[in-house]
Design a protein around this motif. Structure first.
Motif, PDB file in Angstrom:
ATOM      1  N   PRO A   8       6.991   5.250  -5.240  1.00  0.00           N
ATOM      2  CA  PRO A   8       7.426   4.745  -3.933  1.00  0.00           C
ATOM      3  C   PRO A   8       6.533   5.148  -2.759  1.00  0.00           C
ATOM      4  O   PRO A   8       6.675   4.577  -1.666  1.00  0.00           O
ATOM      5  N   ILE A   9       5.626   6.106  -2.943  1.00  0.00           N
ATOM      6  CA  ILE A   9       4.818   6.561  -1.805  1.00  0.00           C
ATOM      7  C   ILE A   9       3.328   6.260  -1.939  1.00  0.00           C
ATOM      8  O   ILE A   9       2.583   6.411  -0.968  1.00  0.00           O
TER       9      ILE A   9
ATOM     10  N   LYS B  77       9.128  -2.654  -8.709  1.00  0.00           N
ATOM     11  CA  LYS B  77      10.026  -3.000  -7.600  1.00  0.00           C
ATOM     12  C   LYS B  77      10.183  -1.839  -6.622  1.00  0.00           C
ATOM     13  O   LYS B  77      10.534  -2.047  -5.456  1.00  0.00           O
ATOM     14  N   ARG B  78       9.922  -0.628  -7.099  1.00  0.00           N
ATOM     15  CA  ARG B  78      10.085   0.550  -6.244  1.00  0.00           C
ATOM     16  C   ARG B  78       8.802   0.918  -5.502  1.00  0.00           C
ATOM     17  O   ARG B  78       8.789   1.881  -4.716  1.00  0.00           O
ATOM     18  N   MET B  79       7.724   0.163  -5.738  1.00  0.00           N
ATOM     19  CA  MET B  79       6.483   0.426  -5.012  1.00  0.00           C
ATOM     20  C   MET B  79       6.628  -0.021  -3.565  1.00  0.00           C
ATOM     21  O   MET B  79       7.316  -0.995  -3.264  1.00  0.00           O
ATOM     22  N   LYS B  80       5.969   0.682  -2.669  1.00  0.00           N
ATOM     23  CA  LYS B  80       6.131   0.386  -1.250  1.00  0.00           C
ATOM     24  C   LYS B  80       5.402  -0.891  -0.857  1.00  0.00           C
ATOM     25  O   LYS B  80       4.448  -1.324  -1.522  1.00  0.00           O
ATOM     26  N   SER B  81       5.827  -1.484   0.230  1.00  0.00           N
ATOM     27  CA  SER B  81       5.211  -2.709   0.730  1.00  0.00           C
ATOM     28  C   SER B  81       3.744  -2.459   1.065  1.00  0.00           C
ATOM     29  O   SER B  81       3.392  -1.448   1.670  1.00  0.00           O
TER      30      SER B  81
ATOM     31  N   ASP C  57      -0.269   4.154  -2.363  1.00  0.00           N
ATOM     32  CA  ASP C  57      -0.856   2.887  -1.919  1.00  0.00           C
ATOM     33  C   ASP C  57      -1.482   2.124  -3.083  1.00  0.00           C
ATOM     34  O   ASP C  57      -1.561   0.892  -3.049  1.00  0.00           O
TER      35      ASP C  57
ATOM     36  N   SER D   9       1.354  -1.924  -1.097  1.00  0.00           N
ATOM     37  CA  SER D   9       0.654  -1.209  -2.164  1.00  0.00           C
ATOM     38  C   SER D   9       0.094  -2.193  -3.172  1.00  0.00           C
ATOM     39  O   SER D   9       0.534  -3.341  -3.259  1.00  0.00           O
TER      40      SER D   9
ATOM     41  N   LYS E  92      -3.192   7.180  -0.735  1.00  0.00           N
ATOM     42  CA  LYS E  92      -2.612   7.856  -1.896  1.00  0.00           C
ATOM     43  C   LYS E  92      -2.810   6.996  -3.134  1.00  0.00           C
ATOM     44  O   LYS E  92      -2.401   5.830  -3.161  1.00  0.00           O
TER      45      LYS E  92
ATOM     46  N   GLN F 119       0.740  -8.382  -5.985  1.00  0.00           N
ATOM     47  CA  GLN F 119       0.288  -7.001  -5.794  1.00  0.00           C
ATOM     48  C   GLN F 119      -0.957  -6.665  -6.598  1.00  0.00           C
ATOM     49  O   GLN F 119      -1.663  -5.709  -6.276  1.00  0.00           O
TER      50      GLN F 119
END
Length: 310
Positions: free
Chosen positions: A203-204, A239-243, A206, A245, A149, A268
């Motif tokens: 948050p979802i 901070k709200r990005m997923k691990s 990549d 990414s 994504k 990141q």
């Protein structure tokens, strides 16, 4: 393809072929046998990364680079792009890389051009080498494009990077999302993905691919004083990005506009990795295009050549 001017001309197999050759170049130095090959980089717009990256790629391949600076050329005397190009062709140049502010400038050149051309960026049109280095960066990170994504956010209306990447990513199996201020929305991109709200999608995804605000292409008035908080990748949003990414940007970065300054070199971020990858991708583009034209390339394939470390 006799020229690399638009990602619309690439199918999935051709993209993977260039990316595979780039991987070979990243692992090894593969010198070309014939160094009597001349390249010229005709940049009619300012550039640091793309122009320098092409020059490094050309020199690593053993090509001789013909200097060209638009402000010290006959362009200042009224010479047209066509006549400049035909001049370089006439004196024995074997490869042209051109960046020009006019979208689709190459369409008038190609019918009369007898040497290969790589588009280094045309107006708000296409930027194939940036797209391919972005794809290479994503493939190195995730191994595949299937199901990845990707959010492309920012000045969509004026971005050749967005236009090139959207189609290629979608074709390779990625799911593409867009976010932009309302006045910079490009409806044509809807065929490759869907528009969203950045706070909902971060948050979802990549990959968060942030785009530079291209004020030099804007005709409307306005300012970007509040752009960062409303549309940019702030520290709080990151901070709200997923691990796992990653953050990307074609650069140059307007720090604290499209992206918070500390994020540019954060764990990141792949922004400087993109620049590094650009040399290998552009080497692959040059080599593969010269092979198509039969110009001074080695007879053996890249894997069969003598491998020498950098």
């Amino acid at each position: 393809m006799k020229h690399y001017v638009s990602m619309e001309d690439f199918h999935a197999g051709e993209i993977q072929s260039v990316l595979s050759l780039a991987k070979e170049y990243e692992k090894h130095k593969i010198p070309m046998q014939n160094k009597e090959i001349f390249a010229a980089n005709l940049f009619y717009e300012p550039s640091t990364r793309t122009k320098s990256s092409f020059e490094v790629a050309e020199r690593r391949l053993g090509l001789s680079v013909i200097p060209f600076e638009v402000n010290h050329s006959s362009v200042q005397k009224g010479e047209t792009l066509y006549d400049t190009v035909k001049t370089f062709e006439a004196i024995g140049c074997n490869l042209l890389v051109i960046r020009h502010p006019e979208t689709d400038y190459y369409k008038d050149l190609i019918p009369s051009l007898n040497i290969p051309l790589i588009n280094g960026g045309d107006g708000s049109g296409q930027h194939p080498s940036q797209c391919l280095l972005d794809l290479y960066t994503i493939q190195k990170e995730f191994g595949s494009f299937k199901g990845i994504k990707v959010l492309i956010a920012g000045d969509l209306k004026h971005s050749r990077v967005a236009r090139s990447n959207a189609r290629a990513l979608s074709m390779l199996g990625a799911k593409v999302f867009f976010y932009s201020p309302a006045e910079w929305v490009d409806e044509e991109l809807l065929q490759w993905g869907s528009f969203c709200q950045i706070d909902d999608i971060l948050p979802i995804v990549d990959v968060a691919m942030m785009l530079r605000v291209q004020l030099e292409r804007h005709t409307e008035t306005g300012h970007i004083d509040d752009y960062h908080q409303q549309y940019g990748l702030t520290l709080e949003r990151a901070k709200r990005m997923k691990s796992g990414s990653i953050i990307m940007h074609p650069a140059p970065v307007n720090r604290d506009v499209e992206i918070a300054g500390p994020l540019v070199e954060s764990p990141q971020s792949r922004i400087f990795e993109q620049m590094r990858n650009g040399v290998f991708v552009r080497m692959a583009m040059i080599d593969s295009l010269l092979q198509k034209w039969g110009i001074g390339t080695n007879e053996n394939t890249a894997k069969e050549r003598t491998m020498v470390g950098w």
